[in-house]
Design an enzyme around this catalytic site. Sequence first.
Site, PDB file in Angstrom:
ATOM      1  CG  PHE A 114     -44.150  11.020   6.612  1.00 56.41           C
ATOM      2  CD1 PHE A 114     -43.748  11.357   7.897  1.00 56.41           C
ATOM      3  CD2 PHE A 114     -43.892   9.737   6.153  1.00 56.41           C
ATOM      4  CE1 PHE A 114     -43.109  10.427   8.714  1.00 56.41           C
ATOM      5  CE2 PHE A 114     -43.259   8.798   6.959  1.00 56.41           C
ATOM      6  CZ  PHE A 114     -42.868   9.150   8.246  1.00 56.41           C
ATOM      7  NE  ARG A 155     -35.426   2.166   9.649  1.00 57.75           N
ATOM      8  CZ  ARG A 155     -35.649   3.220  10.419  1.00 57.75           C
ATOM      9  NH1 ARG A 155     -35.195   4.401  10.084  1.00 57.75           N
ATOM     10  NH2 ARG A 155     -36.343   3.088  11.538  1.00 57.75           N
ATOM     11  CG  ASP A 205     -40.247  17.012  12.054  1.00 57.03           C
ATOM     12  OD1 ASP A 205     -40.736  18.131  11.956  1.00 57.03           O
ATOM     13  OD2 ASP A 205     -40.940  15.981  11.946  1.00 57.03           O
ATOM     14  CD  GLU A 237     -31.229  12.229  13.677  1.00 54.15           C
ATOM     15  OE1 GLU A 237     -31.380  11.406  12.753  1.00 54.15           O
ATOM     16  OE2 GLU A 237     -31.973  12.266  14.657  1.00 54.15           O
ATOM     17  CG  ASP A 238     -33.198  10.288   9.978  1.00 55.68           C
ATOM     18  OD1 ASP A 238     -33.122  11.143  10.902  1.00 55.68           O
ATOM     19  OD2 ASP A 238     -34.021   9.356  10.009  1.00 55.68           O
TER      20      ASP A 238
HETATM   21  P1  IMP Z   1     -37.582  15.810  15.850  1.00 52.76           P
HETATM   22  O1  IMP Z   1     -36.631  16.731  15.115  1.00 52.76           O
HETATM   23  O2  IMP Z   1     -37.302  15.671  17.323  1.00 52.76           O
HETATM   24  O3  IMP Z   1     -39.021  16.199  15.592  1.00 52.76           O
HETATM   25  O4  IMP Z   1     -37.455  14.324  15.329  1.00 52.76           O
HETATM   26  C1  IMP Z   1     -36.831  14.009  14.171  1.00 52.76           C
HETATM   27  C2  IMP Z   1     -37.047  12.528  13.928  1.00 52.76           C
HETATM   28  O5  IMP Z   1     -38.386  12.286  13.494  1.00 52.76           O
HETATM   29  C3  IMP Z   1     -36.145  12.066  12.792  1.00 52.76           C
HETATM   30  O6  IMP Z   1     -34.897  11.593  13.273  1.00 52.76           O
HETATM   31  C4  IMP Z   1     -36.971  10.981  12.144  1.00 52.76           C
HETATM   32  O7  IMP Z   1     -36.744   9.754  12.785  1.00 52.76           O
HETATM   33  C5  IMP Z   1     -38.415  11.413  12.392  1.00 52.76           C
HETATM   34  N1  IMP Z   1     -38.978  12.123  11.201  1.00 52.76           N
HETATM   35  C6  IMP Z   1     -39.263  13.438  11.102  1.00 52.76           C
HETATM   36  N2  IMP Z   1     -39.765  13.738   9.888  1.00 52.76           N
HETATM   37  C7  IMP Z   1     -39.794  12.570   9.188  1.00 52.76           C
HETATM   38  C8  IMP Z   1     -40.202  12.217   7.840  1.00 52.76           C
HETATM   39  O8  IMP Z   1     -40.647  13.030   7.017  1.00 52.76           O
HETATM   40  N3  IMP Z   1     -40.070  10.899   7.501  1.00 52.76           N
HETATM   41  C9  IMP Z   1     -39.582   9.947   8.354  1.00 52.76           C
HETATM   42  N4  IMP Z   1     -39.187  10.238   9.611  1.00 52.76           N
HETATM   43  C10 IMP Z   1     -39.294  11.532  10.037  1.00 52.76           C
HETATM   44 MG    MG Z   2     -34.048   9.725  13.578  1.00 56.14          MG
END
Ligand code: IMP
Ligand code: MG
Length: 191
Positions: free
Chosen positions: A164, A177, A114, A110-111
Amino acid sequence: MSAESVKAESTEFTNPNLEVLYSEQQIRERIREIGDQITTDHRGRELVLVGVLKGSCVFLADLMRAIDLEMTIDFMAVSSYKDGTVSTGDVEILKDLSNSIRGKDVVVVEDIVDTGLTLSRLLEILGSRGARSIKLASFLDKPEPRIKKELKIDYTGFVVPNKFLVGYGLDAAGRYRNLPFIAVVRDPSAA
Ligand code: IMP
Ligand code: MG
């Protein structure tokens, strides 16, 4: 230099609205370390890296070249249902794996994690498919908004502040990206 000439000379990579948090060089060094770790942990196993589209594509491309093992890759695309801007934790599979993971050692790539809601649901889904093991590699770990506190990230690039971030696969409305570094957007309204 006038504001006009700064604007004229700035490119996407030198965009003044971006503040570099991790440089290309820092990222390269960290990826090599994670690659070594994954190599050591999966020797003699059937390793498959599963990239979560689209954000993981840059990390996956670099990470796989730092893993000195026989291995394969696969991809999933999921969309998180959001209630306004808040993730509800429900995910819809837009693209599923092409091959079975039964008996394999899976590392989900994963990238950024959060809240952790998307990933924990995805791991739940993959958990029912007979893999020998499932681990998680997330390039960035943003622990402050974490809701799924029990989510374990086995391989992390960097632990980041609750800001962010863009670049190295991470986007703001689809943009950025392609940046080879991770940056904070200074003024999101101007992004
Ligand atoms: P979560 O952990 O379900 O809240 O979602 C994570 C996803 O939210 C990641 O895979 C990203 O696509 C997006 N995301 C969360 N924080 C950021 C950020 O700081 N920049 C860009 N995308 C983010
Ligand atoms: Mg993602």
